[in-house]
Design a protein around this motif. Sequence first.
Motif, mmCIF file in Angstrom:
data_model
loop_
_atom_site.group_PDB
_atom_site.id
_atom_site.type_symbol
_atom_site.label_atom_id
_atom_site.label_comp_id
_atom_site.label_asym_id
_atom_site.label_seq_id
_atom_site.Cartn_x
_atom_site.Cartn_y
_atom_site.Cartn_z
ATOM 1 N N ASP A 40 0.910 -1.160 -0.117
ATOM 2 C CA ASP A 40 -0.175 0.106 0.082
ATOM 3 C C ASP A 40 0.817 1.065 -0.029
ATOM 4 O OD1 ASP A 40 -2.234 -1.412 0.298
ATOM 5 O OD2 ASP A 40 -2.511 -1.397 2.283
ATOM 6 N N ALA A 41 0.347 2.313 -0.680
ATOM 7 C CA ALA A 41 1.040 3.656 -0.474
ATOM 8 C C ALA A 41 0.150 4.793 0.056
ATOM 9 C CB ALA A 41 1.250 3.914 -1.904
ATOM 10 N N PRO A 42 0.818 5.639 0.960
ATOM 11 C CA PRO A 42 -0.031 6.816 1.438
ATOM 12 C C PRO A 42 -1.079 7.395 0.490
ATOM 13 C CG PRO A 42 2.355 6.900 1.952
ATOM 14 C CD PRO A 42 2.148 6.099 0.895
ATOM 15 N N THR A 55 12.155 3.015 7.166
ATOM 16 C CA THR A 55 11.355 2.024 6.409
ATOM 17 C C THR A 55 10.300 2.543 5.544
ATOM 18 O OG1 THR A 55 12.288 0.599 7.874
ATOM 19 C CG2 THR A 55 10.659 -0.521 6.520
ATOM 20 N N GLY A 56 9.403 3.325 6.364
ATOM 21 C CA GLY A 56 8.322 3.675 5.767
ATOM 22 C C GLY A 56 8.411 4.578 4.572
ATOM 23 N N ASP A 61 8.457 5.767 -1.138
ATOM 24 C CA ASP A 61 9.275 6.379 -2.234
ATOM 25 C C ASP A 61 9.212 5.462 -3.406
ATOM 26 O OD1 ASP A 61 10.973 8.174 -3.757
ATOM 27 O OD2 ASP A 61 12.707 7.100 -2.789
ATOM 28 N N ASP A 62 9.432 3.893 -3.017
ATOM 29 C CA ASP A 62 9.493 3.060 -3.970
ATOM 30 C C ASP A 62 8.220 2.983 -4.901
ATOM 31 O OD1 ASP A 62 12.004 2.236 -3.185
ATOM 32 O OD2 ASP A 62 11.707 0.593 -2.052
ATOM 33 N N ASP A 85 16.598 12.471 1.412
ATOM 34 C CA ASP A 85 17.488 11.770 0.263
ATOM 35 C C ASP A 85 16.348 11.200 -0.704
ATOM 36 O OD1 ASP A 85 19.506 11.969 1.923
ATOM 37 O OD2 ASP A 85 19.242 9.715 2.631
ATOM 38 N N ALA A 86 15.169 11.145 -0.441
ATOM 39 C CA ALA A 86 14.075 10.971 -1.567
ATOM 40 C C ALA A 86 13.714 12.142 -2.357
ATOM 41 C CB ALA A 86 12.922 10.276 -0.843
ATOM 42 N N GLY A 87 14.179 13.322 -1.881
ATOM 43 C CA GLY A 87 13.978 14.583 -2.663
ATOM 44 C C GLY A 87 12.585 15.365 -2.142
ATOM 45 N N TRP A 88 12.283 15.047 -0.982
ATOM 46 C CA TRP A 88 11.107 15.436 -0.198
ATOM 47 C C TRP A 88 11.665 16.900 0.711
ATOM 48 C CZ3 TRP A 88 9.042 10.192 1.221
ATOM 49 C CH2 TRP A 88 8.544 9.375 0.186
ATOM 50 N N THR A 89 10.762 17.827 0.796
ATOM 51 C CA THR A 89 11.045 18.814 1.779
ATOM 52 C C THR A 89 10.242 18.595 3.035
ATOM 53 O OG1 THR A 89 11.255 20.474 0.179
ATOM 54 C CG2 THR A 89 10.521 21.164 2.409
ATOM 55 N N VAL A 90 11.178 18.595 4.042
ATOM 56 C CA VAL A 90 10.457 18.129 5.595
ATOM 57 C C VAL A 90 10.103 19.564 6.050
ATOM 58 C CG1 VAL A 90 10.911 17.020 7.795
ATOM 59 C CG2 VAL A 90 11.651 16.025 5.692
#
Length: 236
Positions: A40-42, A55-56, A61-62, A85-90
Amino acid sequence: MNVAVFRPADERLDRAVDLLEALGATPVPDPMLEVAPTGDAPRSDGDFAILTSKTGVELADDAGWTPGDAALCAIGDATASACRDAGWTVARVPDEYTSAGLVAELDGDVEGARVEVARSDHGSAVLTDGLNDAGAYVHETILYELTTPEGAGDSAELAADGDLDAALFTSSLTVEHWLDAASDRGIREDALAGLNDATVGCIGPPTRETAEAAGVDVDVVPDDADFEQLARAVLD
């Protein structure tokens, strides 16, 4: 010193072993968690998106998920780093790296907001209940299940024999699975006695509460929920 470490059998365990060796200890790697992705994906329609583990992040990302316009929240530096690292802004990281810490961080900002929580099947209700109480509309996606690896429990044997000097518990589940593994081997009472003769470290207050409720004497909880801090504090 024989020091048991219970991280999943991936790069996290490798890093933990390297760290313990560098600190002069003898690592006893005994993984207590195995990741089983659900596939499942968010959801992508939230005002806030919460990820609680590295892990989540990797599984989301995958799956090709991105936070989009949602304010991305991460519990802890490791999770936040994986997001970047996934390219997302926190957008938000709580001062206290716990579910309660994130609820406190977001309280006052999520009333009437849609909040997507993506995590394992053993996530604490403190997070979802706290956000609901703060007025958010919460949706939870289970990204992965956490099971006990086959053959786990070598460190319980050491504890039962009085040969374990320290143990590093990194989640409530590692405590529960360790005790279950000891029970499966028929040595729970002796293993628990041996554990309580060792120096026991828990990565944060929720893990400590789980351990103490099960009869484990906890000696060390680091200031931050960080594995290296945990290892150094226990060895000190």
